[in-house]
Design a protein around this motif. Structure first.
Motif, mmCIF file in Angstrom:
data_model
loop_
_atom_site.group_PDB
_atom_site.id
_atom_site.type_symbol
_atom_site.label_atom_id
_atom_site.label_comp_id
_atom_site.label_asym_id
_atom_site.label_seq_id
_atom_site.Cartn_x
_atom_site.Cartn_y
_atom_site.Cartn_z
ATOM 1 N N MET A 221 0.827 -1.196 0.000
ATOM 2 C CA MET A 221 0.000 0.000 0.000
ATOM 3 C C MET A 221 0.865 1.252 0.000
ATOM 4 O O MET A 221 0.612 2.219 -0.715
ATOM 5 N N ALA A 222 1.924 1.225 0.833
ATOM 6 C CA ALA A 222 2.843 2.369 0.901
ATOM 7 C C ALA A 222 3.528 2.586 -0.436
ATOM 8 O O ALA A 222 3.751 3.709 -0.872
ATOM 9 N N VAL A 223 3.875 1.474 -1.112
ATOM 10 C CA VAL A 223 4.526 1.572 -2.411
ATOM 11 C C VAL A 223 3.608 2.257 -3.408
ATOM 12 O O VAL A 223 4.024 3.093 -4.204
ATOM 13 N N GLU A 224 2.293 1.888 -3.395
ATOM 14 C CA GLU A 224 1.336 2.490 -4.312
ATOM 15 C C GLU A 224 1.236 3.991 -4.084
ATOM 16 O O GLU A 224 1.113 4.773 -5.029
ATOM 17 N N ARG A 225 1.271 4.434 -2.824
ATOM 18 C CA ARG A 225 1.182 5.867 -2.524
ATOM 19 C C ARG A 225 2.399 6.615 -3.043
ATOM 20 O O ARG A 225 2.288 7.680 -3.633
ATOM 21 N N THR A 226 3.594 6.060 -2.806
ATOM 22 C CA THR A 226 4.814 6.774 -3.186
ATOM 23 C C THR A 226 5.025 6.800 -4.694
ATOM 24 O O THR A 226 5.738 7.657 -5.208
ATOM 25 N N ARG A 227 4.401 5.871 -5.426
ATOM 26 C CA ARG A 227 4.534 5.878 -6.882
ATOM 27 C C ARG A 227 3.964 7.153 -7.485
ATOM 28 O O ARG A 227 4.355 7.578 -8.560
ATOM 29 N N ALA A 228 2.984 7.765 -6.795
ATOM 30 C CA ALA A 228 2.329 8.951 -7.337
ATOM 31 C C ALA A 228 3.109 10.228 -7.030
ATOM 32 O O ALA A 228 2.705 11.302 -7.458
ATOM 33 N N ILE A 229 4.191 10.132 -6.292
ATOM 34 C CA ILE A 229 4.991 11.319 -5.975
ATOM 35 C C ILE A 229 5.709 11.786 -7.231
ATOM 36 O O ILE A 229 6.342 11.009 -7.937
ATOM 37 N N GLU A 230 5.604 13.066 -7.527
ATOM 38 C CA GLU A 230 6.219 13.644 -8.710
ATOM 39 C C GLU A 230 7.387 14.537 -8.316
ATOM 40 O O GLU A 230 7.518 14.947 -7.164
ATOM 41 N N LEU A 231 8.214 14.868 -9.297
ATOM 42 C CA LEU A 231 9.370 15.730 -9.041
ATOM 43 C C LEU A 231 8.946 17.094 -8.516
ATOM 44 O O LEU A 231 9.633 17.690 -7.680
ATOM 45 N N ARG A 232 7.808 17.602 -9.004
ATOM 46 C CA ARG A 232 7.366 18.917 -8.525
ATOM 47 C C ARG A 232 7.047 18.893 -7.040
ATOM 48 O O ARG A 232 7.279 19.883 -6.332
ATOM 49 N N HIS A 233 6.526 17.756 -6.534
ATOM 50 C CA HIS A 233 6.301 17.643 -5.086
ATOM 51 C C HIS A 233 7.608 17.849 -4.332
ATOM 52 O O HIS A 233 7.655 18.563 -3.322
ATOM 53 N N LEU A 234 8.650 17.213 -4.822
ATOM 54 C CA LEU A 234 9.947 17.303 -4.156
ATOM 55 C C LEU A 234 10.529 18.710 -4.266
ATOM 56 O O LEU A 234 11.117 19.221 -3.305
ATOM 57 N N ARG A 235 10.381 19.334 -5.421
ATOM 58 C CA ARG A 235 10.914 20.690 -5.608
ATOM 59 C C ARG A 235 10.213 21.677 -4.672
ATOM 60 O O ARG A 235 10.856 22.523 -4.052
ATOM 61 N N ARG B 56 0.709 11.153 0.839
ATOM 62 C CA ARG B 56 1.248 9.972 0.164
ATOM 63 C C ARG B 56 2.369 9.319 0.965
ATOM 64 O O ARG B 56 2.592 8.112 0.854
ATOM 65 N N LEU B 57 3.100 10.118 1.735
ATOM 66 C CA LEU B 57 4.129 9.550 2.602
ATOM 67 C C LEU B 57 3.546 9.036 3.916
ATOM 68 O O LEU B 57 4.179 8.241 4.616
ATOM 69 N N GLY B 58 2.359 9.514 4.245
ATOM 70 C CA GLY B 58 1.691 9.045 5.461
ATOM 71 C C GLY B 58 2.204 9.689 6.732
ATOM 72 O O GLY B 58 2.006 9.143 7.831
ATOM 73 N N THR B 59 2.811 10.896 6.620
ATOM 74 C CA THR B 59 3.322 11.573 7.820
ATOM 75 C C THR B 59 3.511 13.052 7.526
ATOM 76 O O THR B 59 3.823 13.425 6.374
ATOM 77 N N PRO B 60 3.308 13.931 8.543
ATOM 78 C CA PRO B 60 3.541 15.363 8.329
ATOM 79 C C PRO B 60 5.032 15.642 8.114
ATOM 80 O O PRO B 60 5.890 15.035 8.750
ATOM 81 N N LEU B 61 5.324 16.569 7.201
ATOM 82 C CA LEU B 61 6.701 16.974 6.945
ATOM 83 C C LEU B 61 6.988 18.345 7.538
ATOM 84 O O LEU B 61 8.162 18.678 7.775
ATOM 85 N N PHE B 62 5.926 19.149 7.762
ATOM 86 C CA PHE B 62 6.095 20.505 8.292
ATOM 87 C C PHE B 62 5.176 20.724 9.488
ATOM 88 O O PHE B 62 4.071 20.170 9.566
ATOM 89 N N LEU B 63 5.649 21.558 10.373
ATOM 90 C CA LEU B 63 4.805 22.130 11.405
ATOM 91 C C LEU B 63 4.450 23.535 10.944
ATOM 92 O O LEU B 63 5.335 24.350 10.650
ATOM 93 N N ARG B 64 3.153 23.830 10.806
ATOM 94 C CA ARG B 64 2.714 25.144 10.373
ATOM 95 C C ARG B 64 2.559 26.077 11.566
ATOM 96 O O ARG B 64 2.034 25.675 12.600
ATOM 97 N N HIS B 65 2.973 27.319 11.392
ATOM 98 C CA HIS B 65 2.779 28.342 12.423
ATOM 99 C C HIS B 65 2.612 29.680 11.730
ATOM 100 O O HIS B 65 2.794 29.795 10.504
ATOM 101 N N SER B 66 2.271 30.709 12.495
ATOM 102 C CA SER B 66 1.945 32.006 11.893
ATOM 103 C C SER B 66 3.132 32.621 11.157
ATOM 104 O O SER B 66 2.953 33.384 10.210
ATOM 105 N N GLY B 67 4.329 32.292 11.558
ATOM 106 C CA GLY B 67 5.513 32.872 10.920
ATOM 107 C C GLY B 67 6.008 32.078 9.718
ATOM 108 O O GLY B 67 6.947 32.500 9.044
ATOM 109 N N GLY B 68 5.376 30.929 9.440
ATOM 110 C CA GLY B 68 5.825 30.111 8.320
ATOM 111 C C GLY B 68 5.711 28.635 8.643
ATOM 112 O O GLY B 68 4.723 28.200 9.242
#
Length: 327
Positions: free
Chosen positions: A1-15, A50-62
């Protein structure tokens, strides 16, 4: 299942992810990439999903990276770097900055058009590996069709099956004879002068081609030449001429190869055409550059063509490189 999710990741997501991580803000990442802020935010949410986990903590400053985001940033940068390096490598191959070209030859590279072409190509593309392969024309054409050879430079203007042919240059034909031979006193020869002479060829190519060539030319005058076949390499054939075992013939480019005791004399009216042969299916960029250069050189030669006088060539002193083939 994880493999299927990561297959949809595109280069623009990474950029977008890397830009947001480096700027600490989706808005600044938007200004950096020229992509709308909402699109940056949406694509990064897609990536997190698609990775199944948060990558950023959002706050008012960014934004700031989570622990998972910190780990993923190194991988994302590596993926983008590998992709850019690969794209640059492909572009370099297309420009022929690097690569390899396999060339079949059936002509002398002692001097003349082919020697000049290979030298200029090496100067223009120093990082392209050039492999020279000698064989008979039929085998070279077969290798071209199988993509085992990129191109061959052959005599004549024959149409080879499933191959493209490009006429490029012509060379005069020279008789090779001992320097003290009676005919060496002439500036140029005609076939009638050679009618009663004995000829020698080597068993390997282009021996049979030279045999057929001599028979065809002299038969037109009602003569059948005496031809002896020697089981030696071509490097030893011309010294046998100096030892008065018989005469032979070579193309003009070969006359740059010096042997003591030999004289080269042009045969009146005899000209050999040379052509490039390659497969239209071959997409090797290095081959394309070679053919473009050959066309350019051939065109310049035609524009500046001046027929040189048929001057005698005597070679009586310094041995040099071995001779090459008539064809």
């Amino acid at each position: 299942m994880a493999v299927e999710r990561t297959r949809a990741i595109e280069l623009r997501h990474l950029r977008y992810f890397v830009s947001a991580a480096e700027h600490g803000s989706f808005r600044k990442a938007s200004a950096d990439t020229g992509i709308q802020h909402s699109a940056i935010s949406r694509r990064i949410r897609d990536l997190e999903h698609r990775l199944g986990t948060p990558l950023f903590l959002r706050h008012s400053g960014g934004v700031c990276l989570t622990f998972a985001g910190q780990r993923f940033l190194r991988r994302a940068r590596q993926i983008l770097r590998n992709f850019e390096d690969g794209a640059e490598e492909i572009a370099s191959i297309k420009r022929s900055d690097f690569g390899r070209v396999k060339i079949g030859i059936y002509s002398s590279i002692a001097s003349g058009f082919l020697a000049e072409l290979l030298g200029l190509y090496a100067d223009c593309h120093p990082k392209v590996q050039i492999d020279l392969i000698e064989d008979n024309p039929a085998d070279q054409a077969s290798a071209i069709r199988r993509m085992q050879l990129d191109a061959a430079f052959l005599t004549g203007e024959r149409n080879w099956r499933d191959c493209e042919t490009l006429p490029l240059w012509s060379e005069r034909v020279f008789a090779v004879l001992p320097v003290d031979h009676l005919l060496a006193g002439r500036d140029e020869l005609e076939w009638q002068h050679l009618a009663d002479e004995n000829f020698i060829i080597n068993e390997a190519g282009p021996g049979q081609e030279i045999h057929d060539y001599l028979v065809q030319r002299l038969a037109a005058f009602g003569y059948h030449p005496q031809i002896s076949v020697h089981q030696i390499g071509r490097e030893n054939l011309l010294p046998l001429v100096a030892l008065k075992r018989g005469l032979t013939v070579v193309s003009e480019a070969m006359t740059a190869a010096h042997f003591p005791g030999l004289a080269y004399r042009p045969i009146v009216g005899e000209v050999l055409p040379f052509s490039a042969v390659w497969s239209p299916k071959n997409d090797n960029p290095a081959l394309g550059q070679l053919l473009d250069l050959a066309r350019s050189m051939s065109g310049l030669r035609e524009a500046d063509a001046v027929t040189p006088p048929a001057m005698p060539i005597d070679v009586n002193a310094v041995p040099s490189q071995s001779p090459d083939r008539l064809q």
